[in-house]
Design a protein around this motif. Structure first.
Motif, PDB file in Angstrom:
ATOM      1  N   MET A   1       7.051 -15.053 -12.808  1.00 21.56           N
ATOM      2  CA  MET A   1       7.188 -13.640 -12.466  1.00 21.56           C
ATOM      3  C   MET A   1       8.355 -13.444 -11.512  1.00 21.56           C
ATOM      4  N   ASN A   2       9.120 -12.359 -11.728  1.00 16.80           N
ATOM      5  CA  ASN A   2      10.153 -12.032 -10.766  1.00 16.80           C
ATOM      6  C   ASN A   2       9.551 -11.210  -9.623  1.00 16.80           C
ATOM      7  N   ALA A   3      10.380 -10.841  -8.658  1.00 20.93           N
ATOM      8  CA  ALA A   3       9.875 -10.178  -7.453  1.00 20.93           C
ATOM      9  C   ALA A   3       9.226  -8.832  -7.782  1.00 20.93           C
ATOM     10  N   VAL A   4       9.841  -8.080  -8.691  1.00 17.92           N
ATOM     11  CA  VAL A   4       9.302  -6.761  -9.035  1.00 17.92           C
ATOM     12  C   VAL A   4       7.942  -6.896  -9.721  1.00 17.92           C
ATOM     13  N   GLU A   5       7.819  -7.862 -10.630  1.00 20.16           N
ATOM     14  CA  GLU A   5       6.544  -8.071 -11.320  1.00 20.16           C
ATOM     15  C   GLU A   5       5.448  -8.503 -10.349  1.00 20.16           C
ATOM     16  N   THR A   6       5.834  -9.325  -9.387  1.00 21.97           N
ATOM     17  CA  THR A   6       4.864  -9.740  -8.380  1.00 21.97           C
ATOM     18  C   THR A   6       4.369  -8.547  -7.574  1.00 21.97           C
ATOM     19  N   PHE A   7       5.308  -7.670  -7.190  1.00 25.91           N
ATOM     20  CA  PHE A   7       4.938  -6.484  -6.425  1.00 25.91           C
ATOM     21  C   PHE A   7       4.054  -5.558  -7.262  1.00 25.91           C
ATOM     22  N   GLU A   8       4.364  -5.411  -8.525  1.00 25.65           N
ATOM     23  CA  GLU A   8       3.544  -4.576  -9.403  1.00 25.65           C
ATOM     24  C   GLU A   8       2.129  -5.139  -9.529  1.00 25.65           C
ATOM     25  N   LEU A   9       2.030  -6.472  -9.595  1.00 23.74           N
ATOM     26  CA  LEU A   9       0.713  -7.099  -9.691  1.00 23.74           C
ATOM     27  C   LEU A   9      -0.093  -6.876  -8.410  1.00 23.74           C
ATOM     28  N   VAL A  10       0.566  -6.959  -7.252  1.00 26.05           N
ATOM     29  CA  VAL A  10      -0.114  -6.710  -5.982  1.00 26.05           C
ATOM     30  C   VAL A  10      -0.642  -5.277  -5.937  1.00 26.05           C
ATOM     31  N   LEU A  11       0.184  -4.321  -6.392  1.00 33.82           N
ATOM     32  CA  LEU A  11      -0.259  -2.926  -6.429  1.00 33.82           C
ATOM     33  C   LEU A  11      -1.459  -2.762  -7.367  1.00 33.82           C
ATOM     34  N   LEU A  12      -1.424  -3.451  -8.510  1.00 28.84           N
ATOM     35  CA  LEU A  12      -2.542  -3.394  -9.450  1.00 28.84           C
ATOM     36  C   LEU A  12      -3.818  -3.930  -8.807  1.00 28.84           C
ATOM     37  N   LEU A  13      -3.712  -5.036  -8.098  1.00 28.99           N
ATOM     38  CA  LEU A  13      -4.877  -5.617  -7.449  1.00 28.99           C
ATOM     39  C   LEU A  13      -5.420  -4.700  -6.354  1.00 28.99           C
ATOM     40  N   LEU A  14      -4.519  -4.057  -5.605  1.00 24.98           N
ATOM     41  CA  LEU A  14      -4.971  -3.135  -4.566  1.00 24.98           C
ATOM     42  C   LEU A  14      -5.689  -1.932  -5.183  1.00 24.98           C
ATOM     43  N   ALA A  15      -5.145  -1.442  -6.304  1.00 21.93           N
ATOM     44  CA  ALA A  15      -5.818  -0.342  -6.998  1.00 21.93           C
ATOM     45  C   ALA A  15      -7.185  -0.779  -7.503  1.00 21.93           C
ATOM     46  N   ALA A  16      -7.255  -2.008  -8.013  1.00 27.13           N
ATOM     47  CA  ALA A  16      -8.541  -2.542  -8.478  1.00 27.13           C
ATOM     48  C   ALA A  16      -9.517  -2.685  -7.320  1.00 27.13           C
ATOM     49  N   VAL A  17      -9.019  -3.086  -6.146  1.00 31.07           N
ATOM     50  CA  VAL A  17      -9.868  -3.206  -4.961  1.00 31.07           C
ATOM     51  C   VAL A  17     -10.501  -1.863  -4.621  1.00 31.07           C
ATOM     52  N   VAL A  18      -9.680  -0.820  -4.605  1.00 31.30           N
ATOM     53  CA  VAL A  18     -10.194   0.516  -4.273  1.00 31.30           C
ATOM     54  C   VAL A  18     -11.259   0.947  -5.290  1.00 31.30           C
ATOM     55  N   GLY A  19     -10.949   0.786  -6.580  1.00 28.48           N
ATOM     56  CA  GLY A  19     -11.896   1.199  -7.618  1.00 28.48           C
ATOM     57  C   GLY A  19     -13.188   0.411  -7.592  1.00 28.48           C
ATOM     58  N   LEU A  20     -13.089  -0.921  -7.488  1.00 29.65           N
ATOM     59  CA  LEU A  20     -14.286  -1.764  -7.481  1.00 29.65           C
ATOM     60  C   LEU A  20     -15.128  -1.533  -6.229  1.00 29.65           C
ATOM     61  N   HIS A  21     -14.464  -1.342  -5.094  1.00 27.03           N
ATOM     62  CA  HIS A  21     -15.198  -1.110  -3.853  1.00 27.03           C
ATOM     63  C   HIS A  21     -15.948   0.216  -3.923  1.00 27.03           C
ATOM     64  N   ALA A  22     -15.290   1.262  -4.431  1.00 26.87           N
ATOM     65  CA  ALA A  22     -15.957   2.560  -4.558  1.00 26.87           C
ATOM     66  C   ALA A  22     -17.116   2.484  -5.547  1.00 26.87           C
ATOM     67  N   PHE A  23     -16.912   1.758  -6.637  1.00 29.95           N
ATOM     68  CA  PHE A  23     -17.966   1.588  -7.643  1.00 29.95           C
ATOM     69  C   PHE A  23     -19.164   0.858  -7.051  1.00 29.95           C
ATOM     70  N   ALA A  24     -18.890  -0.200  -6.268  1.00 32.52           N
ATOM     71  CA  ALA A  24     -19.968  -0.976  -5.651  1.00 32.52           C
ATOM     72  C   ALA A  24     -20.733  -0.130  -4.632  1.00 32.52           C
ATOM     73  N   ASP A  25     -20.009   0.654  -3.838  1.00 36.90           N
ATOM     74  CA  ASP A  25     -20.674   1.512  -2.858  1.00 36.90           C
ATOM     75  C   ASP A  25     -21.590   2.530  -3.534  1.00 36.90           C
ATOM     76  N   LYS A  26     -21.130   3.078  -4.647  1.00 32.59           N
ATOM     77  CA  LYS A  26     -21.923   4.092  -5.345  1.00 32.59           C
ATOM     78  C   LYS A  26     -23.213   3.494  -5.897  1.00 32.59           C
ATOM     79  N   LEU A  27     -23.141   2.255  -6.375  1.00 30.81           N
ATOM     80  CA  LEU A  27     -24.319   1.595  -6.942  1.00 30.81           C
ATOM     81  C   LEU A  27     -25.101   0.786  -5.912  1.00 30.81           C
ATOM     82  N   ARG A  28     -24.638   0.822  -4.646  1.00 31.12           N
ATOM     83  CA  ARG A  28     -25.251   0.026  -3.563  1.00 31.12           C
ATOM     84  C   ARG A  28     -25.260  -1.460  -3.929  1.00 31.12           C
ATOM     85  N   PHE A  29     -24.156  -1.902  -4.498  1.00 26.74           N
ATOM     86  CA  PHE A  29     -23.973  -3.297  -4.904  1.00 26.74           C
ATOM     87  C   PHE A  29     -23.036  -3.959  -3.897  1.00 26.74           C
ATOM     88  N   PRO A  30     -23.242  -5.233  -3.546  1.00 23.97           N
ATOM     89  CA  PRO A  30     -22.341  -5.881  -2.580  1.00 23.97           C
ATOM     90  C   PRO A  30     -20.891  -5.839  -3.042  1.00 23.97           C
TER      91      PRO A  30
END
Length: 378
Positions: free
Chosen positions: A1-30
């Motif tokens: 991966m080049n630098a831009v692709e790495t940065f895009e992947l980090v942004l994707l993971l951060l977006a996934a963190v927000v979505g998964l965390h909100a989903f877990a909170d809604k379902l009262r899942f760890p």
């Protein structure tokens, strides 16, 4: 991966963190479990690049701030009052787990040398500080039990890392000295504590001279990495150095930090710690694909590794239960014999304590540092 692709992947993971965390909170899942599962599923999406955690970078990037934050908010008086129990878990339980897992591995895979079995035992022996924090933040526990778990999570990584280094050295050299290992462990632990206490006191003196709030908060963030890297540079335990420095700075926080600075700093640290913890869990899950590929695919994993892996999980779990309930039974006997300082936690709290031995980033990072010349390292 080049630098831009790495940065895009980090942004994707951060977006996934927000979505998964909100989903877990809604379902009262760890949230930690949701991030692990979500990261594992993301890893096998076609077109996404593989992610391989650099073990040295993972330890340096994630461990110091998480340890420092935990030590900073630890009540020193409570930590000192429960220090014997903390040491029992952070040292005794880790050593016991290492030995029991080594015996189990030798039985399951007879071809492995004993030193390699002990290396694997050391890798899986210390419960993870990040996992413990993620659980403790969402439940209400008795103060003594919480103090034991918090203290254990601050110190046990140092024990596991030292045992791992000696086991690897013994495997590669074919020689091992128990006396030398114990002396070296004492030097690493005591040296790390001494350096951390001195460094923490110097950090407090430095913080007293800083008036700008933003610069003050930034400096506190740098202290954790400086303590860890300084300890490692002096060939003592960077983990214990970071914990000791965090305890000192936390102890003097009311002397060096006005209320407005503590409020700003608390907001900054909460955001940083949340981001680091979330990235740790999702990266562990996301690295599943590379682990499976290294092992030769799911078919190879199922055929050759399922049995030993299950056996190791059983051994790790059994070791934790045996140590916790055995220690509590010994305290109960001493209490009946008239030793007033012996205070067993009781069966119910011992059960909770035994089930809180989660493994995480340190186990994964240390496993990835195995030399290629180790037996069965690949």
């Amino acid at each position: 991966m080049n630098a831009v692709e790495t940065f895009e992947l980090v942004l994707l993971l951060l977006a996934a963190v927000v979505g998964l965390h909100a989903f877990a909170d809604k379902l009262r899942f760890p949230p930690s479990a949701a991030l692990l599962v979500g990261g594992g599923l993301l890893a096998f999406i076609p077109g996404l690049p593989q992610v391989t955690l650099d073990p040295e970078l993972a330890l340096v990037l994630f461990l110091p701030p998480l340890l420092f934050d935990g030590a900073y908010f630890t009540a020193y008086g409570r930590f000192r009052a429960h220090l014997p129990g903390i040491i029992s878990l952070a040292v005794g339980a880790v050593v016991f787990t290492t030995c029991l897992v080594a015996v189990a591995v030798k039985w399951l895979v007879p071809g492995l040398p004993w030193a390699a079995c002990f290396a694997l035992g050391a890798i899986v022996s210390p419960p993870d500080a990040v996992s413990a924090r993620a659980i403790l933040q969402r439940v209400q526990l008795p103060r003594r039990l919480q103090a034991l778990l918090e203290g254990e999570s601050l110190l046990n990584d140092a024990t596991g890392l030292v045992l791992f280094r000696f086991a690897v050295a013994a495997t590669l050299s074919g020689a091992f000295s128990t006396g030398e290992a114990m002396a070296s462990f004492a030097v690493l632990a005591l040296g790390g504590a001494a350096f951390g206490l001195i460094f923490g006191r110097l950090a407090v003196l430095l913080l007293k001279t800083i008036e700008d709030r933003t610069l003050f908060v930034t400096t506190t963030a740098l202290i954790c990495w400086a303590a860890y890297l300084g300890g490692e540079a002096l060939h003592v335990s960077g983990v214990i150095a970071t914990v000791a420095a965090g305890l000192v700075v936390g102890w003097y926080q009311h002397e060096v930090m006005p209320a407005r600075v503590r409020i700003q700093g608390t907001g900054f640290w909460r955001t940083m710690i949340f981001s680091l913890e979330a990235l740790v869990f999702i990266l562990i899950g996301f690295s599943l694909r590379s682990v499976v590929d290294r092992a030769g695919g799911f078919a190879e994993v199922t055929a050759t590794m399922a049995g030993p892996v299950l056996g190791i999980i059983v051994a790790v779990t059994a070791a934790r239960f045996l140590w916790v309930f055995g220690s509590d039974a010994l305290l109960a006997l001493l209490r009946r014999a008239g030793v007033r300082r012996a205070r067993p936690v009781g069966t119910r709290q011992a059960g909770v304590l035994a089930w809180t031995g989660m493994r995480g980033v340190v186990t994964l990072a240390v496993a990835l540092t195995l030399p290629d010349t180790m037996p069965a390292a690949t």
